[in-house]
Design a protein around this motif. Structure first.
Motif, PDB file in Angstrom:
ATOM      1  N   LYS A 184       0.815  -1.215   0.000  1.00  0.00           N
ATOM      2  CA  LYS A 184       0.000   0.000   0.000  1.00  0.00           C
ATOM      3  C   LYS A 184       0.848   1.264   0.000  1.00  0.00           C
ATOM      4  O   LYS A 184       0.317   2.362  -0.230  1.00  0.00           O
ATOM      5  N   GLU A 185       2.149   1.129   0.233  1.00  0.00           N
ATOM      6  CA  GLU A 185       3.050   2.273   0.167  1.00  0.00           C
ATOM      7  C   GLU A 185       3.397   2.644  -1.275  1.00  0.00           C
ATOM      8  O   GLU A 185       3.913   3.724  -1.536  1.00  0.00           O
ATOM      9  N   VAL A 186       3.124   1.726  -2.209  1.00  0.00           N
ATOM     10  CA  VAL A 186       3.414   1.991  -3.617  1.00  0.00           C
ATOM     11  C   VAL A 186       2.434   3.046  -4.137  1.00  0.00           C
ATOM     12  O   VAL A 186       1.217   2.863  -4.030  1.00  0.00           O
ATOM     13  N   PRO A 187       2.916   4.154  -4.693  1.00  0.00           N
ATOM     14  CA  PRO A 187       2.015   5.202  -5.203  1.00  0.00           C
ATOM     15  C   PRO A 187       1.070   4.653  -6.272  1.00  0.00           C
ATOM     16  O   PRO A 187       1.509   3.940  -7.186  1.00  0.00           O
ATOM     17  N   TYR A 188      -0.206   4.989  -6.144  1.00  0.00           N
ATOM     18  CA  TYR A 188      -1.174   4.446  -7.099  1.00  0.00           C
ATOM     19  C   TYR A 188      -0.950   5.015  -8.499  1.00  0.00           C
ATOM     20  O   TYR A 188      -1.368   4.409  -9.489  1.00  0.00           O
ATOM     21  N   GLY A 189      -0.274   6.151  -8.575  1.00  0.00           N
ATOM     22  CA  GLY A 189       0.026   6.704  -9.891  1.00  0.00           C
ATOM     23  C   GLY A 189       0.879   5.763 -10.725  1.00  0.00           C
ATOM     24  O   GLY A 189       0.714   5.688 -11.956  1.00  0.00           O
ATOM     25  N   VAL A 190       1.790   5.032 -10.074  1.00  0.00           N
ATOM     26  CA  VAL A 190       2.613   4.056 -10.795  1.00  0.00           C
ATOM     27  C   VAL A 190       1.737   2.929 -11.333  1.00  0.00           C
ATOM     28  O   VAL A 190       1.930   2.452 -12.460  1.00  0.00           O
ATOM     29  N   ILE A 191       0.764   2.512 -10.546  1.00  0.00           N
ATOM     30  CA  ILE A 191      -0.149   1.446 -10.976  1.00  0.00           C
ATOM     31  C   ILE A 191      -1.017   1.931 -12.126  1.00  0.00           C
ATOM     32  O   ILE A 191      -1.255   1.203 -13.108  1.00  0.00           O
ATOM     33  N   GLU A 192      -1.505   3.159 -12.029  1.00  0.00           N
ATOM     34  CA  GLU A 192      -2.325   3.718 -13.100  1.00  0.00           C
ATOM     35  C   GLU A 192      -1.549   3.802 -14.401  1.00  0.00           C
ATOM     36  O   GLU A 192      -2.099   3.565 -15.484  1.00  0.00           O
ATOM     37  N   ALA A 193      -0.267   4.141 -14.308  1.00  0.00           N
ATOM     38  CA  ALA A 193       0.569   4.206 -15.508  1.00  0.00           C
ATOM     39  C   ALA A 193       0.686   2.834 -16.165  1.00  0.00           C
ATOM     40  O   ALA A 193       0.616   2.712 -17.402  1.00  0.00           O
ATOM     41  N   ALA A 194       0.837   1.796 -15.329  1.00  0.00           N
ATOM     42  CA  ALA A 194       0.920   0.433 -15.866  1.00  0.00           C
ATOM     43  C   ALA A 194      -0.406   0.017 -16.488  1.00  0.00           C
ATOM     44  O   ALA A 194      -0.428  -0.634 -17.547  1.00  0.00           O
TER      45      ALA A 194
END
Length: 229
Positions: free
Chosen positions: A125-135
Motif C-alpha cells: 500500500k506504500e506503492v504510489p497508485y500513480g505508478v499502478i495507473e501508468a501500468a
C-alpha cells in the motif's frame, strides 16, 4: 543460595556449555528458517489479495477483502501460547506428534502467516497508485502489475518486514520451548529456570539478542541499499 559464578572459570565449563548450546541453537534456527519460509509462502499471496481486492484497486472485491481480512485478524490476534495449545490435535494430525521442533513449526506457521499477510499488505500500500495507473494505461494485466510493479516497488519495505517477521518468529520459538518445542527456549527453561542455572539463562538470552540484532542489521542494510537504487 545464589549461583556460584566461580564455575565459569573451571576448565570444562565452556566445552560443556557449547555441547548443550549447539543442538539447541540448531533447533531454534531450524524452526525459524522453515517456519518463516512457509509463513511467507502462505502470507505473501494473502497480503497481495488483501491489497488488490481493496476498494479502488486493480481487482476490487469488498467481500473477499472483508472475509480474508477477518480470518487474518482472528489468527493474528490470538496469543501464540494459546494458539500453540489449541492446535495440538491439528499438529498431531499433520506431523504425527505434538512435541518437538518439527511439531512446533505447524503453530509457528499458522501464527506467523497472518502477520506476514499484514506486513505485505502494508508494504504494497506504500506503492504510489500513480505508478499502478501508468501500468494500467499501458495495458498491463493484474498479474503483470503485481509481479512487475507492486512487488518490485515495495522491495525495500518487504525486506524490512521480513526482518521484523523473522524476529517475531524467534520470540515464538522461545515460547514453543515451554511446551516441548525444543530450541533455546526449552534449554533456558529446562536447564536454566528449573535447575536454577542463572548462567544458562543469561547465555541463552544473549544468544537470542545477538541473533535478533544480526537479522535486524542485515535487513536494514539491504533495505537501505535497495531504497537508494
Amino acid at each position: 543460595m545464589g549461583f556460584d559464578w566461580s564455575i565459569l572459570s573451571t576448565p570444562n565449563y565452556w566445552p560443556n556449555m557449547i555441547h548443550i548450546l549447539t543442538p539447541a541453537l540448531g533447533e531454534t534456527l531450524y524452526m525459524v528458517i522453515v517456519s518463516t519460509i512457509l509463513a511467507y509462502i502462505i502470507g505473501v499471496p494473502l497480503g497481495v489479495i488483501l491489497v488488490i481486492s481493496s476498494q479502488e484497486h486493480i481487482l476490487p472485491n469488498p467481500w473477499v477483502e472483508r472475509t480474508l481480512g477477518t480470518v487474518v485478524n482472528i489468527f493474528r490476534s490470538a496469543p501464540f501460547i494459546i494458539l500453540l495449545v489449541f492446535l495440538i490435535p491439528f499438529t498431531r494430525k499433520i506431523v504425527g506428534t505434538s512435541i518437538g521442533t518439527t511439531a512446533a513449526i505447524v503453530p509457528l506457521v499458522i501464527s506467523s502467516a497472518p502477520f506476514v499477510a499484514r506486513m505485505v499488505e502494508s508494504s504494497l500500500k506504500e506503492v504510489p497508485y500513480g505508478v499502478i495507473e501508468a501500468a494500467l494505461s499501458m495495458g498491463a494485466s493484474p498479474w503483470q502489475i503485481i509481479r512487475k510493479v507492486l512487488l518490485p516497488e515495495a522491495t525495500a519495505s518487504l525486506i524490512l518486514g521480513f526482518a521484523i517477521t523473522t524476529i517475531s518468529v524467534i520470540g515464538y520459538t522461545a515460547m514453543a520451548g515451554a511446551v516441548g518445542g525444543g530450541g533455546l527456549g526449552a534449554l533456558a527453561i529446562d536447564y536454566g529456570y528449573n535447575r536454577f542455572r542463572t548462567d544458562i539463562m543469561l547465555i541463552t538470552v544473549a544468544l537470542l539478542v545477538l541473533i535478533v540484532q544480526g537479522i535486524q542489521s542485515i535487513g536494514t542494510v539491504f533495505a537501505r541499499k535497495l531504497a537508494n537504487h
